[in-house]
Design an enzyme around this catalytic site. Structure first.
Site, PDB file in Angstrom:
ATOM      1  CG  ASP A  80       3.233  50.091  27.933  1.00 14.27           C
ATOM      2  OD1 ASP A  80       2.833  48.903  27.242  1.00 14.27           O
ATOM      3  OD2 ASP A  80       4.032  49.869  28.866  1.00 14.27           O
ATOM      4  CD  GLU A 138       6.298  44.700  28.297  1.00 14.53           C
ATOM      5  OE1 GLU A 138       7.007  43.890  28.965  1.00 14.53           O
ATOM      6  OE2 GLU A 138       6.611  45.912  27.878  1.00 14.53           O
TER       7      GLU A 138
HETATM    8 ZN    ZN Z   1      10.339  47.821  25.980  1.00 13.23          ZN
HETATM    9 ZN    ZN Z   2       8.335  45.778  24.586  1.00 16.43          ZN
END
Ligand code: ZN
Ligand code: ZN
Length: 392
Positions: A80, A138
């Site tokens: 991401d 994440e």
């Molecule tokens: Zn980051």
């Molecule tokens: Zn990262």
């Protein structure tokens, strides 16, 4: 033998750089990584891996089966990007307004695909399998959790987990392989201070939540300096504060929120108790009321001593190429959820190049890294995994 992996990865250099730049031009936010996941699945398929898509919404898993029976190694990468408007003017700068790969996850995804390619050529000599996990979301959190809820840690369950994060605090060529806590745990908090609003010219008729919140924000700074053991690494930061609607109105309430970071889980209760007691104590002393919401946190990333030592021993065989240090990072990561049940290591791979000004911090609109780290990471991590699976 290990150096062969470096040479093989070096032969992929152009392909790795091209792929990373393509991901960089097309960043996708948490749980929207459809294009990225599609490219990942296509590449894993073409390498002959067994591929599962839609795991934890946009996650992808690829299983590389070795020729003989053996353990399962889980290698995790995240895909991401961030809601940041890129300020770099490179030819591969983000083409999506307000979105950017400012943490290096474009590199992580590229490196994992590179490792899959190198090791798929070694399939005949591998004893066991590699389970490549390409995780969504994440940054905002939730990606690891949603993949695990969809069975990412089952059939096959890992015997060991490995992963890397590129890190611009270190020059390319330096790797931080810490035995023990390597990335911090995190906690979140939100405080709402309620008072009694009124006219700015007649404060004596009010209980001013702005002055009260200001006192609390200052007093919270004393947790690190006066409550936590000086040898323990802790950060407490306030990230936002909201209150009021006009220059001459004392508002009814003020809300602020922040984060704390820690390496020792034993310290978590102390920090939470102090945040609560400081906020409620100061509020009541000033005729206000504080409500403290201490949200869910996440533990530190703790590397297994033996797994870390194994990686270091492989790096030492690479000669002068990799300089190993032990430097923890005060940032948090949900990779720990993939590491909690089995001996694991998460390595911080230097990606900066000061001479070329490729050293802006992560999450900065000018973040970029030295692409030399792509073949280097593919080579060194392939060497570690191959050795673990008996093909060193
Ligand atoms: Zn980051
Ligand atoms: Zn990262």
């Amino acid at each position: 033998m290990a150096t062969d992996f470096l040479a093989a990865a070096e032969a992929l250099r152009d392909e790795l750089i091209e792929r990373r730049r393509d991901f960089h031009r097309h960043p996708e936010l948490a749980f929207q990584e459809h294009r990225t996941a599609g490219i990942v699945a296509e590449e894993l398929n073409s390498l002959g891996l067994e591929v599962q898509t839609g795991i934890g919404k946009t996650g992808v898993i690829g299983i590389l089966e070795g020729a003989e029976e053996g353990p399962t190694l889980l290698y995790r990468a995240d895909m991401d990007a961030l809601p940041i408007a890129e300020e770099n003017d490179t030819e591969y700068a983000s083409q999506v307004a307000g979105q950017m790969h400012a943490c290096g996850h474009d590199g992580h995804t590229t490196i994992a695909l590179g490792i899959a390619k190198l090791l798929s050529n070694q399939r005949e000599s591998l004893k066991g399998r590699v389970k490549f996990v390409f995780q969504p979301a994440e940054e905002s959190g939730g990606g690891a959790r949603s993949m695990i809820a969809d069975g990412a840690l089952e059939s096959p369950a890992p015997d060991r987990t490995l992963g890397i994060h590129l890190w611009n605090d270190l020059e390319v060529g330096t790797v931080s392989a810490v035995s023990g806590p390597t990335m911090s745990g995190v906690g979140l908090f939100e405080v709402t201070v309620s008072g009694k609003g009124g006219h700015g010219a007649m404060p004596h008729q009010t209980a001013d939540p702005i002055v009260c919140a200001a006192q609390i924000v200052v007093a919270l700074q004393s947790i690190v300096s006066r409550n936590v053991d000086p040898a323990d690494l802790v950060v407490v930061s306030i990230g936002q504060i909201h209150g009021g609607s006009a220059h001459n109105i004392i508002p009814q309430s003020v809300t602020f929120s922040g984060t704390f970071r820690l390496f020792r889980e034993e310290t978590r209760d102390l920090i939470k108790t102090r945040i609560h007691d400081i906020a409620t104590g100061i509020a009541s002393g000033m005729g206000c009321r504080a409500e403290v919401d201490l949200g869910l946190g996440m533990g530190a990333i703790v590397n297994d001593a033996e797994v870390t030592a194994h990686a270091r021993s492989i790096f030492s065989r690479l000669g002068d190429t990799v300089n190993v240090v032990e430097q923890p990072w005060m940032a948090s990561e949900d990779v720990g959820l993939f590491m909690q049940r089995v001996p694991s290591a998460y390595l911080l791979v230097g990606s900066a190049n000061h001479a070329r000004n490729l050293d802006y911090p992560h999450h900065h609109p000018r973040f970029d890294f030295d692409e030399d780290v792509l073949p280097l990471s593919v080579g060194m991590m392939s060497a570690v995994i191959a050795d673990y699976l008996g093909a060193g």
